[in-house]
Design an enzyme around this catalytic site. Sequence first.
Site, mmCIF file in Angstrom:
data_model
loop_
_atom_site.group_PDB
_atom_site.id
_atom_site.type_symbol
_atom_site.label_atom_id
_atom_site.label_comp_id
_atom_site.label_asym_id
_atom_site.label_seq_id
_atom_site.Cartn_x
_atom_site.Cartn_y
_atom_site.Cartn_z
ATOM 1 N N SER A 141 0.846 -1.202 0.000
ATOM 2 C CA SER A 141 0.000 0.000 0.000
ATOM 3 C C SER A 141 0.877 1.245 0.000
ATOM 4 C CB SER A 141 -0.858 0.005 1.257
ATOM 5 O OG SER A 141 -1.423 1.281 1.455
ATOM 6 N N TYR A 195 -1.597 -0.678 10.340
ATOM 7 C CA TYR A 195 -1.803 -1.007 8.918
ATOM 8 C C TYR A 195 -0.534 -0.692 8.130
ATOM 9 C CZ TYR A 195 -3.762 -0.927 4.202
ATOM 10 O OH TYR A 195 -3.999 -1.161 2.870
HETATM 11 N N1 LIG Z 1 -8.598 -0.066 -1.775
HETATM 12 C C1 LIG Z 1 -7.502 0.664 -1.674
HETATM 13 O O1 LIG Z 1 -7.517 1.885 -1.885
HETATM 14 C C2 LIG Z 1 -6.196 0.034 -1.310
HETATM 15 C C3 LIG Z 1 -5.051 0.842 -1.317
HETATM 16 C C4 LIG Z 1 -3.833 0.267 -0.991
HETATM 17 C C5 LIG Z 1 -3.753 -1.082 -0.702
HETATM 18 N N2 LIG Z 1 -4.873 -1.841 -0.676
HETATM 19 C C6 LIG Z 1 -4.722 -3.275 -0.362
HETATM 20 O O2 LIG Z 1 -5.336 -4.024 -1.376
HETATM 21 C C7 LIG Z 1 -5.816 -5.260 -0.844
HETATM 22 C C8 LIG Z 1 -7.278 -5.453 -1.219
HETATM 23 O O3 LIG Z 1 -8.001 -4.357 -0.677
HETATM 24 P P1 LIG Z 1 -9.468 -3.997 -1.166
HETATM 25 O O4 LIG Z 1 -9.565 -2.527 -1.085
HETATM 26 O O5 LIG Z 1 -9.785 -4.695 -2.437
HETATM 27 O O6 LIG Z 1 -10.301 -4.610 0.051
HETATM 28 P P2 LIG Z 1 -11.808 -5.123 0.105
HETATM 29 O O7 LIG Z 1 -12.623 -4.472 -0.941
HETATM 30 O O8 LIG Z 1 -12.204 -5.003 1.521
HETATM 31 O O9 LIG Z 1 -11.669 -6.671 -0.293
HETATM 32 C C9 LIG Z 1 -10.941 -7.533 0.500
HETATM 33 C C10 LIG Z 1 -11.142 -8.945 0.021
HETATM 34 O O10 LIG Z 1 -10.526 -9.805 0.980
HETATM 35 C C11 LIG Z 1 -11.522 -10.631 1.564
HETATM 36 N N3 LIG Z 1 -11.246 -10.766 2.979
HETATM 37 C C12 LIG Z 1 -11.255 -9.791 3.906
HETATM 38 N N4 LIG Z 1 -10.934 -10.286 5.094
HETATM 39 C C13 LIG Z 1 -10.727 -11.605 4.918
HETATM 40 C C14 LIG Z 1 -10.383 -12.672 5.769
HETATM 41 N N5 LIG Z 1 -10.191 -12.467 7.066
HETATM 42 N N6 LIG Z 1 -10.241 -13.904 5.263
HETATM 43 C C15 LIG Z 1 -10.442 -14.127 3.939
HETATM 44 N N7 LIG Z 1 -10.780 -13.167 3.081
HETATM 45 C C16 LIG Z 1 -10.926 -11.928 3.559
HETATM 46 C C17 LIG Z 1 -12.816 -9.924 1.351
HETATM 47 O O11 LIG Z 1 -13.882 -10.843 1.451
HETATM 48 P P3 LIG Z 1 -15.386 -10.354 1.823
HETATM 49 O O12 LIG Z 1 -15.939 -9.949 0.477
HETATM 50 O O13 LIG Z 1 -15.990 -11.533 2.427
HETATM 51 O O14 LIG Z 1 -15.240 -9.186 2.747
HETATM 52 C C18 LIG Z 1 -12.585 -9.369 -0.035
HETATM 53 O O15 LIG Z 1 -12.736 -10.372 -1.015
HETATM 54 C C19 LIG Z 1 -5.559 -5.182 0.651
HETATM 55 O O16 LIG Z 1 -4.388 -5.880 0.956
HETATM 56 C C20 LIG Z 1 -5.385 -3.706 0.918
HETATM 57 O O17 LIG Z 1 -4.583 -3.481 2.031
HETATM 58 C C21 LIG Z 1 -6.090 -1.323 -0.980
#
Ligand SMILES: NC(=O)c1ccc[n+]([C@@H]2O[C@H](COP(=O)([O-])OP(=O)(O)OC[C@H]3O[C@@H](n4cnc5c(N)ncnc54)[C@H](OP(=O)(O)O)[C@@H]3O)[C@@H](O)[C@H]2O)c1
Length: 326
Positions: free
Chosen positions: A190, A203
Site C-alpha cells: 500500500s 496497517y
Molecule cells: N482499496 C484501496 O484503496 C487500497 C489501497 C492500498 C492497498 N490496498 C490493499 O489491497 C488489498 C485489497 O483491498 P481492497 O480494497 O480490495 O479490500 P476489500 O474491498 O475489503 O476486499 C478484501 C477482500 O478480501 C476478503 N477478505 C477480507 N478479510 C478476509 C479474511 N479475514 N479472510 C479471507 N478473506 C478476507 C474480502 O472478502 P469479503 O468480500 O468476504 O469481505 C474481499 O474479497 C488489501 O491488501 C489492501 O490493504 C487497498
Amino acid sequence: MSVSISEVLTIVGGLTVVFHLLRLTWRCWRGLREFVLAEVWHMDLRTYGQWAVVTGATSGIGKAYACELARRGLDVVLVSRSDHKLRIVAEEIEHQYGRKTCTITADFTHGHSIYPAIAEGLQGLEIGILVNNVGMAYSDHFACFLDAPDPERKITELINCNILSVPQMTRLVLPDMIKRGKGLIINISSVAAIQPQPLLSLYSATKIFVTYFSQCLNAEYKGKGINVQCVAPFMVCTNMTKNIKVNCFVRSASGFAHEALNTVGLSSYTSGCLSHALQSVALTVLLPDWLRMSQFLVRKLQRLAEVITVKRRAMEEEEKLRKKEE
Ligand SMILES: NC(=O)c1ccc[n+]([C@@H]2O[C@H](COP(=O)([O-])OP(=O)(O)OC[C@H]3O[C@@H](n4cnc5c(N)ncnc54)[C@H](OP(=O)(O)O)[C@@H]3O)[C@@H](O)[C@H]2O)c1
C-alpha cells in the site's frame, strides 16, 4: 597548463546537470514503458503456468485481479472467507471468460491453522501465479493505535491477515514454481508503506512488511526463474475505501488490476498505474517525513477524520430514513 577553480567548478556543475538529465530521461522512459507502452507491449501471463491463486478474491482489488487473470487466459483459484460470495465470483468468471475455477474457503484472521486445508485445496494444480491480495484495515478512519474498536482482537486479526498470509501462502506455492523454473508472486502492499503513516500505524507497519518481504524474496529467487512483484496502490474504489468515487486520483478496481498486470516483468516494485505513480512521487516531495510525523499534521488528520465520520453517519441515517419511507 593551469586550470582555474572556476573552470573546475564549471566542469563539475556541467557533469552534475548531465547526470541528472540522464537520470530523469531514464526514469521517464521507465515510466513510459511501464504505464503507457505496456498497454500494447506486455507479457503473456499464461507462460507462468495454468493456474493463478488469488487471496481475498470476492471483492475489490482481489476480485478484479482474478477476473483480469481469467480474461488473460488463466484458470483461477479463489480464496476468501465467504463460501456464498466465492461461488458467485467463480460462476461469473466461468461464464464470462470460459476459464476453470476452484474455490477455497478460509478466514485469514484465524492464523496458521487454516494453511493445511489451503495446501490440500491447491494440491495437483500447476500454480503459475499467486496474488497475495487479502488485507484489512485496522480502523474505518484515521485513528490512534488505541482508539480502534476492540484493539486486543483486532491486532492479532490484522497481523494474521495482512502479514502472516503472505509468507504462508508463498511457502505453499514456491517449491513447485522453483521445480518448474518459473512463477510469479504478486504481493499487494500500500501507499501507506511508502513512508511511516501516523494514524494508520498498525496497517502501515503490516504493509511495509509486505514490501520488504517481496523485495528480499525477489532478490533470493529471481535466479531460479521466480518474479516477485510488490504493488503499492493509492486509493482504489473498493469496500475498504467505502467505494469512494472514481476520478483521476482514485482508480476503479478493474482498471487498476488491468494496468497493474501490464507492469509484470517490467518492475518488481510498482504503484500499479500511472495516476498512482505520479501521486506517489508528489507525496514524497510534498509531504516530507518531518511534516508527516509532526503533531500539527496528526491533529489536522484526526480532525479531518472526525468530520468525515460525522458526515458519513449523517448520510447513513438519511439513507436509512429514505429506505423506510420507500
Ligand atoms: N482499496 C484501496 O484503496 C487500497 C489501497 C492500498 C492497498 N490496498 C490493499 O489491497 C488489498 C485489497 O483491498 P481492497 O480494497 O480490495 O479490500 P476489500 O474491498 O475489503 O476486499 C478484501 C477482500 O478480501 C476478503 N477478505 C477480507 N478479510 C478476509 C479474511 N479475514 N479472510 C479471507 N478473506 C478476507 C474480502 O472478502 P469479503 O468480500 O468476504 O469481505 C474481499 O474479497 C488489501 O491488501 C489492501 O490493504 C487497498
